[in-house]
Motif scaffolding. Structure first.
Motif, mmCIF file in Angstrom:
data_model
loop_
_atom_site.group_PDB
_atom_site.id
_atom_site.type_symbol
_atom_site.label_atom_id
_atom_site.label_comp_id
_atom_site.label_asym_id
_atom_site.label_seq_id
_atom_site.Cartn_x
_atom_site.Cartn_y
_atom_site.Cartn_z
ATOM 1 N N MET A 1 -10.793 -4.010 3.749
ATOM 2 C CA MET A 1 -9.340 -4.001 3.803
ATOM 3 C C MET A 1 -8.882 -5.207 4.612
ATOM 4 O O MET A 1 -9.434 -5.524 5.652
ATOM 5 C CB MET A 1 -8.878 -2.699 4.476
ATOM 6 N N GLU A 2 -7.846 -5.863 4.092
ATOM 7 C CA GLU A 2 -7.262 -7.001 4.776
ATOM 8 C C GLU A 2 -5.772 -6.743 4.959
ATOM 9 O O GLU A 2 -5.217 -5.807 4.369
ATOM 10 C CB GLU A 2 -7.481 -8.281 3.960
ATOM 11 N N PHE A 3 -5.134 -7.586 5.748
ATOM 12 C CA PHE A 3 -3.702 -7.455 6.015
ATOM 13 C C PHE A 3 -3.014 -8.768 5.707
ATOM 14 O O PHE A 3 -3.584 -9.833 5.912
ATOM 15 C CB PHE A 3 -3.465 -7.080 7.479
ATOM 16 N N ARG A 4 -1.801 -8.656 5.203
ATOM 17 C CA ARG A 4 -1.001 -9.853 4.982
ATOM 18 C C ARG A 4 0.469 -9.479 5.028
ATOM 19 O O ARG A 4 0.844 -8.309 4.890
ATOM 20 C CB ARG A 4 -1.365 -10.536 3.673
ATOM 21 N N LYS A 5 1.264 -10.498 5.222
ATOM 22 C CA LYS A 5 2.706 -10.336 5.219
ATOM 23 C C LYS A 5 3.178 -10.210 3.767
ATOM 24 O O LYS A 5 2.708 -10.929 2.891
ATOM 25 C CB LYS A 5 3.321 -11.571 5.880
ATOM 26 N N LEU A 11 7.521 -6.594 -3.877
ATOM 27 C CA LEU A 11 8.614 -5.629 -3.751
ATOM 28 C C LEU A 11 8.482 -4.412 -4.660
ATOM 29 O O LEU A 11 8.713 -3.289 -4.216
ATOM 30 C CB LEU A 11 9.956 -6.306 -4.013
ATOM 31 N N ASN A 12 8.140 -4.599 -5.913
ATOM 32 C CA ASN A 12 8.017 -3.447 -6.818
ATOM 33 C C ASN A 12 7.046 -2.414 -6.269
ATOM 34 O O ASN A 12 7.333 -1.215 -6.276
ATOM 35 C CB ASN A 12 7.569 -3.889 -8.213
ATOM 36 N N GLU A 13 5.904 -2.881 -5.805
ATOM 37 C CA GLU A 13 4.880 -1.956 -5.303
ATOM 38 C C GLU A 13 5.328 -1.295 -3.992
ATOM 39 O O GLU A 13 5.072 -0.106 -3.774
ATOM 40 C CB GLU A 13 3.572 -2.731 -5.109
ATOM 41 N N GLU A 60 -6.376 -7.262 -5.089
ATOM 42 C CA GLU A 60 -4.979 -7.374 -5.507
ATOM 43 C C GLU A 60 -4.198 -6.077 -5.280
ATOM 44 O O GLU A 60 -2.994 -6.031 -5.509
ATOM 45 C CB GLU A 60 -4.906 -7.758 -6.996
ATOM 46 N N SER A 61 -4.886 -5.020 -4.849
ATOM 47 C CA SER A 61 -4.233 -3.720 -4.681
ATOM 48 C C SER A 61 -3.601 -3.574 -3.308
ATOM 49 O O SER A 61 -4.224 -3.868 -2.287
ATOM 50 C CB SER A 61 -5.252 -2.595 -4.852
ATOM 51 N N ILE A 62 -2.358 -3.095 -3.290
ATOM 52 C CA ILE A 62 -1.670 -2.785 -2.041
ATOM 53 C C ILE A 62 -1.959 -1.325 -1.714
ATOM 54 O O ILE A 62 -1.631 -0.428 -2.484
ATOM 55 C CB ILE A 62 -0.165 -3.044 -2.168
ATOM 56 N N LEU A 63 -2.587 -1.100 -0.569
ATOM 57 C CA LEU A 63 -2.979 0.248 -0.158
ATOM 58 C C LEU A 63 -1.919 0.932 0.680
ATOM 59 O O LEU A 63 -1.804 2.152 0.675
ATOM 60 C CB LEU A 63 -4.282 0.190 0.638
ATOM 61 N N GLY A 64 -1.170 0.143 1.437
ATOM 62 C CA GLY A 64 -0.154 0.708 2.320
ATOM 63 C C GLY A 64 0.731 -0.385 2.875
ATOM 64 O O GLY A 64 0.436 -1.573 2.743
ATOM 65 N N CYS A 65 1.820 0.047 3.518
ATOM 66 C CA CYS A 65 2.761 -0.914 4.085
ATOM 67 C C CYS A 65 3.486 -0.304 5.273
ATOM 68 O O CYS A 65 3.519 0.919 5.439
ATOM 69 C CB CYS A 65 3.780 -1.355 3.039
ATOM 70 N N LEU A 66 4.035 -1.168 6.086
ATOM 71 C CA LEU A 66 4.957 -0.768 7.138
ATOM 72 C C LEU A 66 5.809 -1.968 7.512
ATOM 73 O O LEU A 66 5.424 -3.111 7.281
ATOM 74 C CB LEU A 66 4.262 -0.186 8.369
ATOM 75 N N GLN A 67 6.970 -1.693 8.050
ATOM 76 C CA GLN A 67 7.836 -2.758 8.537
ATOM 77 C C GLN A 67 7.715 -2.800 10.045
ATOM 78 O O GLN A 67 7.826 -1.773 10.722
ATOM 79 C CB GLN A 67 9.287 -2.511 8.119
ATOM 80 N N LEU A 68 7.479 -3.998 10.579
ATOM 81 C CA LEU A 68 7.338 -4.211 12.017
ATOM 82 C C LEU A 68 8.433 -5.176 12.462
ATOM 83 O O LEU A 68 8.536 -6.281 11.931
ATOM 84 C CB LEU A 68 5.958 -4.796 12.335
#
Length: 149
Positions: A1-5, A11-13, A60-68
């Motif tokens: 798992m990696e992280f990116r901005k 946006l759709n995902e 290429e899959s987005i596993l999760g998100c959060l706004q910081l």
């Protein structure tokens, strides 16, 4: 798992994940094309210093998100704080430590920005989320209030 901005192409995902739960389904509008309001909001996030959406990704899959959001303040002797919002893990990846790892990354970023605390609000109906936040060391120290405009 990696992280990116996050970027606009994500946006759709992101909106799909925000809408994919009991509460989100009532407040989000996930449709093709996405309502322009999401694009305007994302542009505002990008333009505001200290505000970003962080993605947990695998390939290429987005596993999760959060706004910081990093918030400078005068209280507590000028201490900066970090606000976490819009936390979601894709339903196919829940229970795999995605949320925990995403939070650890956000906390690491908050520390690197000189924040003295990380705060969040959570809907009272999200009892599973409350247990998750407790496990991460968050304490229910304040009562949150909102005024819809």
């Amino acid at each position: 798992m990696e992280f990116r901005k996050a970027t606009k192409r994500d946006l759709n995902e992101i909106v799909r994940m925000l809408a994919d739960d009991e509460l989100g389904a009532k407040r989000e509008k996930y449709e093709e094309p996405l309502p322009e309001a999401y694009y305007h909001a994302f542009t505002a996030i990008e333009e505001q210093v200290g505000n970003q959406i962080i993605l947990a990704v695998e390939g290429e899959s987005i596993l999760g998100c959060l706004q910081l959001t990093i918030i400078p303040g005068l209280a507590r002797q000028g201490m900066k704080r970090a606000q976490i919002e819009g936390v979601r893990v894709d339903k196919e990846h829940r229970g795999k430590k995605v949320g925990e790892t995403l939070f650890k990354k956000a906390i690491e970023l908050a520390k690197s920005e000189g924040c003295g605390l990380v705060q969040l609000t959570t809907n009272k109906a999200r009892t599973d989320a409350h247990r998750f936040y407790d496990k991460l060391g968050f304490t229910s120290s304040h009562e949150g209030m909102k005024l819809n405009l």
